[in-house]
Design an enzyme around this catalytic site. Structure first.
Site, short mmCIF file in Angstrom:
data_model
loop_
_atom_site.label_atom_id
_atom_site.label_comp_id
_atom_site.label_asym_id
_atom_site.label_seq_id
_atom_site.Cartn_x
_atom_site.Cartn_y
_atom_site.Cartn_z
N CYS A 180 35.23 46.71 59.26
CA CYS A 180 34.98 46.57 57.88
C CYS A 180 33.34 46.14 57.44
CB CYS A 180 35.77 45.83 57.09
SG CYS A 180 35.65 46.19 55.48
N CYS A 186 33.98 39.03 54.18
CA CYS A 186 35.29 38.20 53.84
C CYS A 186 35.05 36.74 54.84
CB CYS A 186 36.03 38.83 53.67
SG CYS A 186 36.05 40.69 51.97
N CYS A 228 37.97 37.33 56.78
CA CYS A 228 38.87 37.60 57.62
C CYS A 228 38.52 38.03 59.08
CB CYS A 228 38.63 39.10 56.62
SG CYS A 228 39.64 40.91 57.20
N CYS A 276 54.07 49.11 54.26
CA CYS A 276 53.01 48.58 54.02
C CYS A 276 51.55 48.54 54.95
CB CYS A 276 52.88 46.91 53.95
SG CYS A 276 50.85 46.69 53.09
N CYS A 334 53.21 51.09 50.42
CA CYS A 334 52.40 49.84 49.93
C CYS A 334 50.90 50.38 50.44
CB CYS A 334 53.07 49.21 49.58
SG CYS A 334 51.55 47.44 49.19
N CYS A 376 50.25 44.99 43.11
CA CYS A 376 50.95 43.92 44.42
C CYS A 376 49.02 42.89 44.29
CB CYS A 376 50.91 44.19 46.04
SG CYS A 376 50.70 43.42 47.05
N ARG A 393 55.46 36.33 47.21
CA ARG A 393 55.79 36.28 48.73
C ARG A 393 54.67 35.38 49.91
NH1 ARG A 393 53.78 41.94 49.53
NH2 ARG A 393 55.57 41.83 48.63
N1 SAM Z 1 40.32 45.77 52.86
C1 SAM Z 1 41.09 45.65 51.91
C2 SAM Z 1 41.10 44.80 51.30
O1 SAM Z 1 39.98 43.41 51.61
O2 SAM Z 1 41.27 44.69 49.95
C3 SAM Z 1 42.58 45.95 52.87
C4 SAM Z 1 42.77 45.27 53.61
S1 SAM Z 1 42.08 43.28 53.39
C5 SAM Z 1 43.13 42.59 55.58
C6 SAM Z 1 44.33 42.43 52.91
C7 SAM Z 1 44.15 40.99 52.39
O3 SAM Z 1 44.74 40.11 53.44
C8 SAM Z 1 42.84 39.69 52.36
O4 SAM Z 1 42.59 39.88 50.77
C9 SAM Z 1 43.36 38.79 52.09
O5 SAM Z 1 44.15 38.06 51.00
C10 SAM Z 1 44.67 38.76 53.23
N2 SAM Z 1 44.11 38.57 54.27
C11 SAM Z 1 42.77 38.90 55.60
N3 SAM Z 1 42.85 38.12 56.05
C12 SAM Z 1 43.21 36.57 56.79
C13 SAM Z 1 43.43 36.08 57.76
N4 SAM Z 1 42.53 35.37 57.69
N5 SAM Z 1 44.52 34.73 56.30
C14 SAM Z 1 45.04 35.15 55.21
N6 SAM Z 1 45.08 36.03 54.49
C15 SAM Z 1 44.27 36.96 55.33
C1 DTB Z 2 48.56 40.31 51.98
O1 DTB Z 2 48.08 39.83 50.84
N1 DTB Z 2 48.66 39.57 53.27
C2 DTB Z 2 48.55 40.76 53.64
C3 DTB Z 2 48.55 41.93 53.02
N2 DTB Z 2 48.34 42.01 51.79
C4 DTB Z 2 47.59 43.41 53.85
C5 DTB Z 2 47.53 40.46 54.98
C6 DTB Z 2 47.14 39.48 56.30
C7 DTB Z 2 46.38 39.68 57.37
C8 DTB Z 2 46.40 38.26 57.96
C9 DTB Z 2 45.08 38.70 59.07
C10 DTB Z 2 45.58 39.43 60.06
O2 DTB Z 2 46.65 39.87 60.10
O3 DTB Z 2 44.07 40.58 60.21
FE1 SF4 Z 3 37.27 44.41 54.77
FE2 SF4 Z 3 38.86 41.79 56.10
FE3 SF4 Z 3 37.41 42.08 53.69
FE4 SF4 Z 3 39.38 43.28 53.81
S1 SF4 Z 3 39.48 41.76 53.41
S2 SF4 Z 3 37.17 44.49 52.64
S3 SF4 Z 3 39.40 44.32 55.97
S4 SF4 Z 3 36.84 42.10 55.70
#
Ligand code: SAM
Ligand code: DTB
Ligand code: SF4
Length: 324
Positions: free
Chosen positions: A55, A59, A62, A99, A130, A190, A262
């Site tokens: 990606c 973030c 992430c 989802c 979702c 959501c 959630r």
């Molecule tokens: N790329 C899209 C976005 O950022 O909207 C969708 C996927 S993203 C992985 C969805 C959400 O997962 C993020 O907004 C964040 O709140 C959560 N998330 C991602 N990595 C995480 C982590 N290591 N711990 C907790 N929540 C996480």
């Molecule tokens: C949300 O709030 N939490 C989920 C879902 N929406 C997409 C994702 C959590 C991701 C946790 C890190 C991972 O598994 O990559």
């Molecule tokens: Fe990309 Fe992860 Fe950020 Fe979603 S949360 S925009 S997958 S870097």
């Protein structure tokens, strides 16, 4: 609902809730919960990463950002039939919502076409659908809605003030714009955030204040505890006091009485007792299945046993769902 749902919370009011003695806060949250939600009931969503890693966004939490070396295997967009098989398995395991997450900044035209096919498959199984695919234009939101998408997940993640410390490749306002496009298309929203990224209690209060003061509360509010993944900038982040995590759930419940709150990422790191406390504080939805997107989640057997031990039952759909 007994009290009118408010959209005019001041930061001082929200901070005052966070400052309540723990028992007083939980008592109030449980009172609000029982006035507005079915007690002892939990909604279960299963997640699947349909496009993993690489990606372009930065973030800091992430594992899927291309900027951090987390050892994650990249995967291109999955085949529709494979996604359909995973959705069917999730339904058989007891999930009511499926989802699909993709590590995109925003989807392209072709991506929306494939996602639409996946959404139709999920709907044909009788499940709620979702997706979380990054930023959407109004047209893309409408296309997804037309394919049958029930919910769009797009988190504000943290307070507007702390946002720049966590993400520099987009603005807080970009998130709000996508949320507006999702609303305009008529989908359920959501939207929640992450706790434990080094934010202050004020940041947590601000994040929940922004959510609660949206014109319409998100139908689903995921509260994630940071999963500190090696290789990400937040890898060394010290875990927060578990009671502070529960406080965040409780305040979300009080501010957004009709929403599903959630208990999201981070459950694998939580004891059963802590999860029970989070349910008492007003959480009534979980991610169900052995994996979140790329990180672990409790086994389904463990979750089933936990719900049985607590005398909890599963709900077909979140309150307020458009397509229950
Ligand atoms: N790329 C899209 C976005 O950022 O909207 C969708 C996927 S993203 C992985 C969805 C959400 O997962 C993020 O907004 C964040 O709140 C959560 N998330 C991602 N990595 C995480 C982590 N290591 N711990 C907790 N929540 C996480
Ligand atoms: C949300 O709030 N939490 C989920 C879902 N929406 C997409 C994702 C959590 C991701 C946790 C890190 C991972 O598994 O990559
Ligand atoms: Fe990309 Fe992860 Fe950020 Fe979603 S949360 S925009 S997958 S870097």
């Amino acid at each position: 609902m007994t009290a009118a749902t408010r959209h005019d919370w001041t930061l001082e009011e929200v901070e005052a809730l966070f400052a309540l003695p723990f028992q007083d806060l939980l008592f109030e949250a449980q009172r609000v919960h029982r006035e507005n939600q079915a007690p002892n009931t939990v909604q279960m969503s299963t997640l699947l990463s349909v496009k993993t890693g690489a990606c372009p966004e930065d973030c800091a939490y992430c594992p899927q950002s291309i900027r951090y070396d987390t050892g994650l295997e990249r995967e291109t967009l999955m085949a529709v039939a494979d996604v359909a098989a995973r959705a069917k398995a999730a339904r058989e395991a007891g999930a009511t919502r499926f989802c699909m997450g993709a590590a995109w900044r925003s989807p392209k035209k072709r991506d929306i076409e494939v996602m639409s096919a996946m959404i139709r498959e999920v709907k044909s199984l009788g499940m709620e659908s979702c997706a979380t695919l990054g930023m959407l234009t109004r047209e893309q939101a409408k296309e997804l809605r037309d394919a049958g998408l029930d919910y769009y997940n797009h988190n504000i993640d943290t307070s507007p003030e702390f946002y720049g410390e966590i993400i520099t490749t987009r603005e807080f306002q970009d998130r709000l714009d996508t949320l507006e496009a999702v609303r305009e298309a008529g989908m359920n929203v959501c939207c929640g955030g992450i706790v434990g990224m080094g934010e202050t209690v004020r940041d947590r209060a601000r994040m929940l204040q922004v959510l609660a003061n949206l014109e319409q509360h998100p139908e689903s509010v995921p509260i994630n505890q940071l999963v500190a993944v090696p290789g990400t900038p937040l890898a060394g982040q010290a875990p927060i006091d578990p009671f502070d995590f529960v406080r965040t759930i409780a305040v979300a419940r009080i501010l957004m009485p009709a929403s599903a709150v959630r208990l999201s990422a981070g459950r694998e790191q939580m004891s059963d007792e802590l999860q029970a406390l989070a349910f008492f504080a007003g959480a009534n939805s979980i991610f169900y299945g052995e994996k979140l997107l790329t990180t672990g989640n409790p086994d389904v057997e463990h979750d089933r046993a936990l719900l049985t031990r607590l005398g909890m039952r599963t709900a077909a759909g979140a309150p307020g769902a458009l397509h229950a």
